[in-house]
Design a protein around this motif. Structure first.
Motif, PDB file in Angstrom:
ATOM      1  N   ILE A  28       0.858  -1.190   0.000  1.00 15.00           N
ATOM      2  CA  ILE A  28       0.000   0.000   0.000  1.00 15.00           C
ATOM      3  C   ILE A  28       0.888   1.231   0.000  1.00 15.00           C
ATOM      4  CG2 ILE A  28      -1.842   1.236   1.217  1.00 15.00           C
ATOM      5  CD1 ILE A  28      -2.571  -1.384   2.584  1.00 15.00           C
ATOM      6  N   ILE A  29       0.523   2.217  -0.817  1.00 18.12           N
ATOM      7  CA  ILE A  29       1.381   3.382  -0.992  1.00 18.12           C
ATOM      8  C   ILE A  29       1.538   4.178   0.299  1.00 18.12           C
ATOM      9  CG2 ILE A  29       1.626   5.593  -2.181  1.00 18.12           C
ATOM     10  CD1 ILE A  29       0.340   4.288  -4.616  1.00 18.12           C
ATOM     11  N   VAL A  30       0.443   4.490   0.949  1.00 20.36           N
ATOM     12  CA  VAL A  30       0.498   5.261   2.187  1.00 20.36           C
ATOM     13  C   VAL A  30      -0.032   4.405   3.335  1.00 20.36           C
ATOM     14  CG1 VAL A  30      -0.362   7.274   3.446  1.00 20.36           C
ATOM     15  CG2 VAL A  30       0.234   7.468   1.023  1.00 20.36           C
ATOM     16  N   MET A  31       0.744   4.330   4.374  1.00 23.24           N
ATOM     17  CA  MET A  31       0.314   3.644   5.597  1.00 23.24           C
ATOM     18  C   MET A  31       0.502   4.589   6.765  1.00 23.24           C
ATOM     19  SD  MET A  31       1.693  -0.267   5.089  1.00 23.24           S
ATOM     20  CE  MET A  31       0.647  -0.897   6.406  1.00 23.24           C
ATOM     21  N   GLY A  32      -0.232   4.338   7.816  1.00 26.75           N
ATOM     22  CA  GLY A  32      -0.080   5.228   8.959  1.00 26.75           C
ATOM     23  C   GLY A  32      -0.917   4.827  10.138  1.00 26.75           C
ATOM     24  N   TRP A  33      -1.017   5.761  11.058  1.00 25.78           N
ATOM     25  CA  TRP A  33      -1.739   5.524  12.300  1.00 25.78           C
ATOM     26  C   TRP A  33      -2.633   6.716  12.613  1.00 25.78           C
ATOM     27  CZ3 TRP A  33      -1.275   0.870  14.694  1.00 25.78           C
ATOM     28  CH2 TRP A  33      -0.204   0.065  14.315  1.00 25.78           C
ATOM     29  N   TYR A  34      -3.858   6.402  12.932  1.00 26.08           N
ATOM     30  CA  TYR A  34      -4.780   7.356  13.500  1.00 26.08           C
ATOM     31  C   TYR A  34      -5.105   6.876  14.910  1.00 26.08           C
ATOM     32  CZ  TYR A  34      -5.791  10.142   9.334  1.00 26.08           C
ATOM     33  OH  TYR A  34      -5.706  11.002   8.275  1.00 26.08           O
ATOM     34  N   LYS A  40     -13.961  11.351  21.635  1.00 25.10           N
ATOM     35  CA  LYS A  40     -13.356  12.253  20.645  1.00 25.10           C
ATOM     36  C   LYS A  40     -13.376  11.615  19.261  1.00 25.10           C
ATOM     37  CE  LYS A  40     -10.313  14.721  23.839  1.00 25.10           C
ATOM     38  NZ  LYS A  40      -8.926  15.205  24.074  1.00 25.10           N
ATOM     39  N   GLN A  41     -13.165  12.460  18.269  1.00 25.50           N
ATOM     40  CA  GLN A  41     -13.094  11.971  16.893  1.00 25.50           C
ATOM     41  C   GLN A  41     -11.742  11.327  16.622  1.00 25.50           C
ATOM     42  OE1 GLN A  41     -14.018  15.374  14.369  1.00 25.50           O
ATOM     43  NE2 GLN A  41     -16.176  14.786  14.313  1.00 25.50           N
ATOM     44  N   ARG A  42     -11.751  10.448  15.638  1.00 27.64           N
ATOM     45  CA  ARG A  42     -10.495   9.846  15.216  1.00 27.64           C
ATOM     46  C   ARG A  42      -9.612  10.934  14.604  1.00 27.64           C
ATOM     47  NH1 ARG A  42     -10.769   4.179  12.031  1.00 27.64           N
ATOM     48  NH2 ARG A  42     -12.190   3.864  13.807  1.00 27.64           N
ATOM     49  N   GLU A  43      -8.327  10.909  14.976  1.00 30.87           N
ATOM     50  CA  GLU A  43      -7.414  11.948  14.495  1.00 30.87           C
ATOM     51  C   GLU A  43      -6.108  11.329  14.013  1.00 30.87           C
ATOM     52  OE1 GLU A  43      -6.559  14.519  17.824  1.00 30.87           O
ATOM     53  OE2 GLU A  43      -5.206  13.068  18.742  1.00 30.87           O
ATOM     54  N   LEU A  44      -5.449  12.066  13.150  1.00 34.60           N
ATOM     55  CA  LEU A  44      -4.164  11.642  12.622  1.00 34.60           C
ATOM     56  C   LEU A  44      -3.114  11.589  13.714  1.00 34.60           C
ATOM     57  CD1 LEU A  44      -2.069  11.277  10.204  1.00 34.60           C
ATOM     58  CD2 LEU A  44      -1.814  13.768  10.351  1.00 34.60           C
ATOM     59  N   ALA A  45      -2.289  10.529  13.685  1.00 31.64           N
ATOM     60  CA  ALA A  45      -1.054  10.513  14.466  1.00 31.64           C
ATOM     61  C   ALA A  45       0.122  10.715  13.506  1.00 31.64           C
ATOM     62  CB  ALA A  45      -0.908   9.217  15.247  1.00 31.64           C
ATOM     63  N   ALA A  46       0.250   9.807  12.538  1.00 29.60           N
ATOM     64  CA  ALA A  46       1.346   9.921  11.578  1.00 29.60           C
ATOM     65  C   ALA A  46       1.071   9.036  10.372  1.00 29.60           C
ATOM     66  CB  ALA A  46       2.674   9.512  12.217  1.00 29.60           C
ATOM     67  N   THR A  47       1.590   9.443   9.222  1.00 27.64           N
ATOM     68  CA  THR A  47       1.536   8.621   8.022  1.00 27.64           C
ATOM     69  C   THR A  47       2.898   8.613   7.348  1.00 27.64           C
ATOM     70  OG1 THR A  47       0.856  10.467   6.621  1.00 27.64           O
ATOM     71  CG2 THR A  47      -0.902   9.110   7.582  1.00 27.64           C
ATOM     72  N   ILE A  48       3.100   7.615   6.487  1.00 30.86           N
ATOM     73  CA  ILE A  48       4.348   7.500   5.743  1.00 30.86           C
ATOM     74  C   ILE A  48       4.059   6.873   4.396  1.00 30.86           C
ATOM     75  CG2 ILE A  48       4.894   5.262   6.813  1.00 30.86           C
ATOM     76  CD1 ILE A  48       7.875   6.096   6.661  1.00 30.86           C
ATOM     77  N   PHE A  51       7.749   5.990  -0.337  1.00 27.36           N
ATOM     78  CA  PHE A  51       9.021   6.664  -0.577  1.00 27.36           C
ATOM     79  C   PHE A  51       9.605   7.291   0.687  1.00 27.36           C
ATOM     80  CE2 PHE A  51       8.414   5.846  -4.910  1.00 27.36           C
ATOM     81  CZ  PHE A  51       7.087   6.108  -5.209  1.00 27.36           C
ATOM     82  N   GLY A  52       8.918   7.076   1.831  1.00 28.29           N
ATOM     83  CA  GLY A  52       9.450   7.570   3.086  1.00 28.29           C
ATOM     84  C   GLY A  52       9.036   8.969   3.472  1.00 28.29           C
ATOM     85  N   ILE A  53       8.100   9.539   2.743  1.00 30.22           N
ATOM     86  CA  ILE A  53       7.606  10.870   3.099  1.00 30.22           C
ATOM     87  C   ILE A  53       6.661  10.734   4.285  1.00 30.22           C
ATOM     88  CG2 ILE A  53       6.297  12.862   2.317  1.00 30.22           C
ATOM     89  CD1 ILE A  53       7.220  12.125  -0.532  1.00 30.22           C
ATOM     90  N   THR A  54       6.945  11.483   5.334  1.00 32.93           N
ATOM     91  CA  THR A  54       6.184  11.355   6.576  1.00 32.93           C
ATOM     92  C   THR A  54       5.351  12.602   6.854  1.00 32.93           C
ATOM     93  OG1 THR A  54       8.056  12.200   7.864  1.00 32.93           O
ATOM     94  CG2 THR A  54       7.880   9.809   7.620  1.00 32.93           C
ATOM     95  N   ASN A  55       4.314  12.389   7.655  1.00 32.50           N
ATOM     96  CA  ASN A  55       3.452  13.474   8.098  1.00 32.50           C
ATOM     97  C   ASN A  55       3.064  13.168   9.537  1.00 32.50           C
ATOM     98  OD1 ASN A  55       1.769  15.771   7.997  1.00 32.50           O
ATOM     99  ND2 ASN A  55      -0.001  14.497   7.553  1.00 32.50           N
ATOM    100  N   TYR A  56       3.237  14.146  10.428  1.00 32.61           N
ATOM    101  CA  TYR A  56       2.941  13.950  11.838  1.00 32.61           C
ATOM    102  C   TYR A  56       1.938  14.997  12.325  1.00 32.61           C
ATOM    103  CZ  TYR A  56       7.155  11.030  12.236  1.00 32.61           C
ATOM    104  OH  TYR A  56       8.093  10.042  12.090  1.00 32.61           O
TER     105      TYR A  56
END
Length: 111
Positions: A28-34, A40-48, A51-56
């Motif tokens: 899968i191209i993008v994997m991550g954690w919510y 509370k609503q589900r919220e982003l923790a981090a994705t990658i 190619f190793g591009i991350t978002n926190y």
């Protein structure tokens, strides 16, 4: 059908560390954690991306580190300096043509 299998949750004291793992049945191209805390609503923790591009999320940046092993189709979330407010169910995300979710793993930060 894409399957995501999570592991690694548990109970930890404030300031402690945990490592979550999530293995996918396909690449899968993008994997991550919510995460979703009670009431509370589900919220982003981090994705990658592949190619190793991350978002926190701002709330975890500097404390959590996301990584992945593409050969194993597995994403990891190393969580350090945990706080009580990090307590939540953590869901693995797989993002392709649509979003796929794991079953969730409980993380509880408490003394």
């Amino acid at each position: 059908q894409v399957q995501l299998v999570e592991s690694g949750g548990g109970l930890v004291q404030p300031g402690g560390s945990l490592r979550l793992s999530c293995s996918a049945s396909v690449s899968i191209i993008v994997m991550g954690w919510y995460r979703q805390a009670p009431g509370k609503q589900r919220e982003l923790a981090a994705t990658i991306s592949t190619f190793g591009i991350t978002n926190y999320a701002d709330s975890v940046r500097g404390r959590f580190t996301i990584s992945r092993d593409n050969a194993k189709k597995t994403v990891y979330l190393q969580m350090n300096s945990l706080k009580p407010e990090d307590t939540a169910v953590y869901y693995c995300l797989g993002r392709g043509l649509r979003d796929y979710w794991g079953q969730g793993t409980q993380v509880t930060v408490s003394s």
